[in-house]
Write an enzyme that holds these catalytic residues in place. Structure first.
Site, PDB file in Angstrom:
ATOM      1  N   PHE A 221       0.835  -1.201   0.000  1.00  0.00           N
ATOM      2  CA  PHE A 221       0.000   0.000   0.000  1.00  0.00           C
ATOM      3  C   PHE A 221       0.867   1.247   0.000  1.00  0.00           C
ATOM      4  O   PHE A 221       1.872   1.325   0.720  1.00  0.00           O
ATOM      5  CB  PHE A 221      -0.833   0.068   1.280  1.00  0.00           C
ATOM      6  CG  PHE A 221      -1.762  -1.075   1.514  1.00  0.00           C
ATOM      7  CD1 PHE A 221      -1.316  -2.224   2.158  1.00  0.00           C
ATOM      8  CD2 PHE A 221      -3.094  -0.990   1.125  1.00  0.00           C
ATOM      9  CE1 PHE A 221      -2.179  -3.279   2.400  1.00  0.00           C
ATOM     10  CE2 PHE A 221      -3.971  -2.044   1.371  1.00  0.00           C
ATOM     11  CZ  PHE A 221      -3.505  -3.196   2.012  1.00  0.00           C
ATOM     12  N   ASP A 222       0.431   2.237  -0.727  1.00  0.00           N
ATOM     13  CA  ASP A 222       0.962   3.580  -0.560  1.00  0.00           C
ATOM     14  C   ASP A 222       0.314   4.105   0.728  1.00  0.00           C
ATOM     15  O   ASP A 222      -0.678   3.565   1.205  1.00  0.00           O
ATOM     16  CB  ASP A 222       0.574   4.425  -1.786  1.00  0.00           C
ATOM     17  CG  ASP A 222       0.993   5.872  -1.645  1.00  0.00           C
ATOM     18  OD1 ASP A 222       0.283   6.732  -2.200  1.00  0.00           O
ATOM     19  OD2 ASP A 222       2.017   6.153  -0.983  1.00  0.00           O
ATOM     20  N   GLY A 223       0.876   5.169   1.291  1.00  0.00           N
ATOM     21  CA  GLY A 223       0.346   5.697   2.548  1.00  0.00           C
ATOM     22  C   GLY A 223      -0.740   6.726   2.336  1.00  0.00           C
ATOM     23  O   GLY A 223      -1.937   6.458   2.520  1.00  0.00           O
ATOM     24  N   PHE A 338      -1.291  -0.793  -4.189  1.00  0.00           N
ATOM     25  CA  PHE A 338      -2.283   0.281  -4.293  1.00  0.00           C
ATOM     26  C   PHE A 338      -1.631   1.650  -4.173  1.00  0.00           C
ATOM     27  O   PHE A 338      -0.950   1.930  -3.181  1.00  0.00           O
ATOM     28  CB  PHE A 338      -3.315   0.161  -3.169  1.00  0.00           C
ATOM     29  CG  PHE A 338      -4.116  -1.105  -3.206  1.00  0.00           C
ATOM     30  CD1 PHE A 338      -3.817  -2.157  -2.352  1.00  0.00           C
ATOM     31  CD2 PHE A 338      -5.189  -1.241  -4.088  1.00  0.00           C
ATOM     32  CE1 PHE A 338      -4.570  -3.322  -2.370  1.00  0.00           C
ATOM     33  CE2 PHE A 338      -5.939  -2.403  -4.116  1.00  0.00           C
ATOM     34  CZ  PHE A 338      -5.627  -3.453  -3.265  1.00  0.00           C
ATOM     35  N   ASP A 340      -2.436   6.046  -5.092  1.00  0.00           N
ATOM     36  CA  ASP A 340      -3.431   7.002  -5.583  1.00  0.00           C
ATOM     37  C   ASP A 340      -2.906   7.802  -6.764  1.00  0.00           C
ATOM     38  O   ASP A 340      -3.656   8.547  -7.391  1.00  0.00           O
ATOM     39  CB  ASP A 340      -3.871   7.956  -4.461  1.00  0.00           C
ATOM     40  CG  ASP A 340      -2.741   8.863  -4.019  1.00  0.00           C
ATOM     41  OD1 ASP A 340      -2.932  10.095  -4.020  1.00  0.00           O
ATOM     42  OD2 ASP A 340      -1.666   8.336  -3.657  1.00  0.00           O
TER      43      ASP A 340
END
Lengths: 376, 261
Positions: A221-223, A338, A340
């Site tokens: 995951f991105d943060g 993931f 954004d």
């Protein structure tokens, strides 16, 4: 563009939930074991593996992953027929090729890895419904149904629930089935899902694909704007890096607000704990990663404190301090990553990482390439 | 003694090509005194009739001599309603309902009336009436006045396998023929409309079976002439949360072995 994602809960496996009637619940298990399905005139179908006594978990007990046909399988040829010749010709083509299974798509390795985790969970907890439940949710017309079922059988996938809406929005079904994650090739549908508080991401056909583990599910995951809200990104975009650092320092002890994928990480964590409870910590088939541009010594602290306050463990946190994510992801080889920002998703895909775009938050105004979606 | 009367306000349909659908008077009208114009029970029957009428018009647009049409019969199923015949006829005309024939029968002989009128689909909200008709080989479907209002621009017909299999009330071979004929004609009507924005939509729901039984149902329906538009395989997931999304006007429960040769 961005809404606050609602907190997603993974319901405990109690039978106290009053949602819907489930009168057949008792006969249900026996029915499944004794169910005689009529012989299907399907070529190339292999026998479905019987794993434990629990075939179909209740949606509220399972971690429901909904995937669309275009991400689970490769349907680019069919997409071309649709775009060039219209829907009638597209469906005729599908029916003509009904006995030809589709090739695997970008979400295929992820789904296979989920099934591997299920196999381990069933060994340790044979009666539990806390499993991954993979549901096929598609806008496709049911004319494609036979081909899809044939394909699922051909690849020995354990998918029993599906929903072919013939064109109308599947969002209602996602909600009804307590969907924990929705993967689609269509960014509009993904946005719709996010707006309804369902974790969702857009997947694309990769140019190249590197090998991923078949025994350990790896989710990265991105943060910001994925696990956390996009508040810090807003500061960065509006006022620059210095202001961002200042803001993070000043707010070090304030928790970040949650982002759209927080609930999914939480669901993974719950399943991980089931392995730990049986002494499988070193051998856990689920591993999670945080891959963030934040830096460990400064802005990263707030992220870690937030995760800790949420009671979420993440196996590896990689603070890149702005360095490119590609090489790191290449080392990790996640089944899905993931982010954004399309810039990062594309960069990862170029190196063969399976990346998914979460169209959430302020970064969407700055996307390098808009993904156009056609067909179903 | 049952009697059948034509509605002179409505064009009669070709007996060979029409799809005959019967609906009970209780679905359409509220009770009232003899001689009164009866009020409509609710919007359900009116919308159903309107949808079928609109489809008839569209079918005729393509060919003025089109004989493939929905043919709606209003039937009384108890003696109280049977005695309201003139009220029923005048109320039908008053509300402008597209009903071609009236069948005045009672509890004893309504099923026979359905048969003599070649009814292919019997619509009622009364479970016992539906059951009696099914047992004598007339395909029946239950209307539900409680369910959220289905759309008014599309007739949504749901097919579902019987949840509980009752071997001793299995339909007779005649029933098999009836279903086949009905399915073939209904499928033909559907094919006259486009894939998107169709006024008619077929939904298949496999509630408990595996995806393979769903595939089997899809193929069986297809070989009977019905290509399903939407398919849902629930694999035991509760049906209640998705019923408001499916919005069928009615559900036809069939044991799919009926349709196989």
């Amino acid at each position: 563009m961005s809404g606050q994602a609602k907190e997603l809960k993974v319901a405990p496996s109690s039978n106290g939930d009053s949602r819907g009637s489930w009168e057949e619940k008792e006969e249900f298990h026996q029915d499944n074991l004794g169910l005689t399905t009529k012989p299907t005139p399907v070529t190339g179908r292999r026998a479905r593996k019987v794993e434990g006594g629990v075939f179909f978990p209740k949606p509220e007990n399972a971690v429901t992953i909904a995937v669309s046909t275009r991400v689970l399988f490769r349907t680019d040829r069919e997409q071309k027929v649709f775009q060039q010749k219209g829907v009638e010709e597209y469906l005729r083509y599908q029916i003509e090729h009904e006995n030809e299974p589709f090739a695997p798509g970008p979400a295929f390795p992820f789904v296979k890895a989920l099934e591997a985790v299920n196999a381990r969970l069933r060994e340790l907890y044979p009666q539990s419904e806390e499993l991954f439940d993979i549901v096929l949710v598609t806008y496709n017309h049911a004319h494609v149904g036979i081909r899809l079922i044939n394909t699922i059988n051909h690849h020995n996938l354990f998918i029993e629930r599906f929903c072919m809406t013939g064109g109308s929005s599947p969002i209602g079904y996602l909600k009804a089935w307590h969907t924990n994650l929705y993967l689609s090739a269509d960014s509009e549908k993904v946005r719709e899902a996010l707006a309804e508080g369902i974790a969702a991401a857009t997947m694309f056909l990769p140019e190249k694909q590197t090998e991923v583990s078949e025994s350990q599910l790896r989710v990265a995951f991105d943060g910001d704007a994925v696990l956390f809200s996009d508040e810090s990104e807003r500061i960065f975009k509006a006022h620059g890096l210095d202001k961002f650092f200042e803001h993070e320092r000043d707010n070090e002890d304030t928790l970040l607000d949650h982002g759209p994928l927080k609930g999914f990480l939480e669901a993974l964590g719950k399943l991980q704990k089931k392995f730990y409870a049986k002494g499988q910590r070193l051998n856990c088939p689920i591993r999670t990663y945080l891959v963030t541009a934040r830096s460990a010594a400064s802005s990263g602290i707030r992220a870690l404190k937030t995760l800790r306050a949420w009671g979420l463990e993440i196996d590896e946190a990689l603070f890149l301090a702005g360095a490119p994510k590609g090489p790191m992801l290449d080392k990790i080889r996640p089944h899905i990553y993931f982010d954004d920002q399309m810039f990062h998703v594309e960069g990862a895909a170029e190196m063969g990482t399976i990346a998914a775009h979460v169209p959430y938050g302020v970064a969407q105004k700055h996307n390098a390439k808009q993904n156009t979606s056609v067909g179903k | 003694m049952a009697s059948t009367i034509e509605n002179t306000d409505v064009k009669q349909k070709d007996p060979d090509r029409a799809v005959v659908v019967a609906v009970t008077s209780r679905e359409v009208f509220e009770d009232g005194a003899e001689g009164d114009i009866l009020a409509l029970r609710d919007d359900m029957a009116r919308k159903l009739l309107m949808l079928m009428h609109e489809m008839n018009e569209r079918l005729q647009q393509e060919s003025a001599k089109e004989l493939l049409q929905f043919d709606v019969v209003l039937i009384t199923t108890d003696s109280q309603q049977q005695q309201q015949s003139s009220s029923i006829i005048s109320s039908t005309k008053h509300h402008g309902l597209e009903i071609s024939r009236f069948c005045f029968a009672n509890e004893e002989d309504f099923v026979e009336s359905l048969q003599t009128n070649n009814v292919q689909l019997f619509l009622t909200s009364d479970k016992s009436e539906a059951s009696q008709a099914t047992q004598k080989g007339v395909l029946s479907a239950l209307l539900d006045h409680q369910e959220a209002s289905p759309p008014s621009d599309q007739l949504r017909i749901m097919f579902c396998e019987d949840a509980i299999i009752q071997p001793d009330t299995g339909p007779t071979p005649a029933n098999r023929e009836a279903i086949q004929g009905f399915a073939a004609q209904l499928g033909e009507i559907r094919r006259r409309f486009s894939l998107a924005d169709s006024p008619l939509c077929f939904i298949l729901v496999t509630a408990h079976g595996s995806k393979d039984s769903c595939a089997s149902s899809l193929l069986t329906l297809r070989s009977s002439g019905i290509s399903v538009d939407e398919a849902y395989c629930l694999a035991g997931a509760p049906r209640d949360p998705i019923m408001p999304l499916l919005q069928p006007h009615f559900t036809i429960r069939i044991s799919f072995s009926d349709l196989e040769e």
